[in-house]
Design an enzyme around this catalytic site. Sequence first.
Site, short mmCIF file in Angstrom:
data_model
loop_
_atom_site.label_atom_id
_atom_site.label_comp_id
_atom_site.label_asym_id
_atom_site.label_seq_id
_atom_site.Cartn_x
_atom_site.Cartn_y
_atom_site.Cartn_z
N ASP A 67 54.34 9.14 3.83
CA ASP A 67 55.70 9.68 3.92
C ASP A 67 55.83 10.55 5.17
O ASP A 67 54.84 10.89 5.81
CB ASP A 67 56.06 10.47 2.65
N ASN A 136 57.63 19.03 -8.48
CA ASN A 136 58.75 18.41 -9.20
C ASN A 136 58.39 17.01 -9.69
O ASN A 136 59.26 16.24 -10.08
CB ASN A 136 59.99 18.36 -8.31
N HIS A 138 57.08 14.59 -7.83
CA HIS A 138 57.20 13.50 -6.84
C HIS A 138 55.83 12.94 -6.47
O HIS A 138 54.80 13.61 -6.59
CB HIS A 138 58.00 13.94 -5.60
N GLU A 143 61.35 11.31 -4.75
CA GLU A 143 61.90 12.48 -5.43
C GLU A 143 62.62 12.06 -6.72
O GLU A 143 63.18 10.96 -6.78
CB GLU A 143 62.92 13.15 -4.50
C1 F6R Z 1 52.31 14.41 1.20
C2 F6R Z 1 52.92 13.94 -0.04
C3 F6R Z 1 53.32 14.85 -1.13
C4 F6R Z 1 52.17 15.76 -1.60
C5 F6R Z 1 52.61 16.65 -2.77
C6 F6R Z 1 51.53 17.62 -3.16
O1 F6R Z 1 52.08 13.32 2.08
O2 F6R Z 1 53.13 12.78 -0.15
O3 F6R Z 1 53.79 14.07 -2.20
O4 F6R Z 1 51.09 14.96 -1.98
O5 F6R Z 1 53.77 17.34 -2.44
O6 F6R Z 1 51.29 18.49 -2.10
P1 F6R Z 1 50.08 19.53 -2.12
O7 F6R Z 1 48.84 18.71 -2.17
O8 F6R Z 1 50.20 20.30 -0.83
O9 F6R Z 1 50.25 20.35 -3.35
#
Ligand code: F6R
Length: 249
Positions: A67, A136, A138, A143
């Site tokens: 992403d 959340n 995701h 999302e």
């Molecule tokens: C990042 C991504 C996000 C993260 C998620 C958790 O490329 O795809 O979905 O994996 O927001 O983020 P952390 O690991 O920083 O808690």
Amino acid sequence: MRVVAVQDYRALSVAGADAIAEVIGAKPSAAVAVATGNTPLGAYDELAGRHRRGELPTARLRVFQLDDYVGVRPDDPRSLYGWMKRAFVDPLGVPPERVVRLAGDAADPEAACAAYAQAVRGAGGLDLAILGLGLNGHLGFNEPPCDASAPTRVVTLTEESVASSAGYWGSREVVPTRGVTAGMDLLLAARRILLLVSGASKREILRRALLEPPTGALPASHLQRAADVVVLADRAALSEELSGGTLES
Ligand code: F6R
């Protein structure tokens, strides 16, 4: 689905590296979607060490960005492509021509999403999706609300995701409001999904994602219907119901 409990972040990083190395060992040309965020960084460091010691061949690996933000160029400090390059691609010695970008900075981001989805399909689908869990629920930037069939696309980031991203970049003002993400369709079809989860802040969302009925309101809950999912979580992230191990789904 298998839920593997480990003691702490260090153990999560070693076990995560083991799980990734297992897929690469079985198929050196594996097509792998690579999350950024903080959670997988320890596992990537561990893999980089193994690569330096000659224990992890990566010349044939195929890496797919998971992403990014819309309108952010690869050389921008906020670029998730740049993050993935620094944390995974370069330290693991993956040849640049074997990395597929999801170009949020393209003049036509929807067309870039379509090209990316085509590239994943052209590779025969993903062998491994390395994912983190958003507060959340995701996965990537899928999302809520989000169907299991949601394609690779441009998304508007939720307030919660903007706030999490602000944690990476210092303030909400610098966080773009739109992103591009590999679709749930491609991620759920991966031959293996590895979800890495660490810390008490993720405990409740992980519990709901794995134990409550799947719903678009919590995108990670769609994992319950995917074929081969390994959830690696440290003790802090695991509620009591999940600490036991294998979940039938
Ligand atoms: C990042 C991504 C996000 C993260 C998620 C958790 O490329 O795809 O979905 O994996 O927001 O983020 P952390 O690991 O920083 O808690």
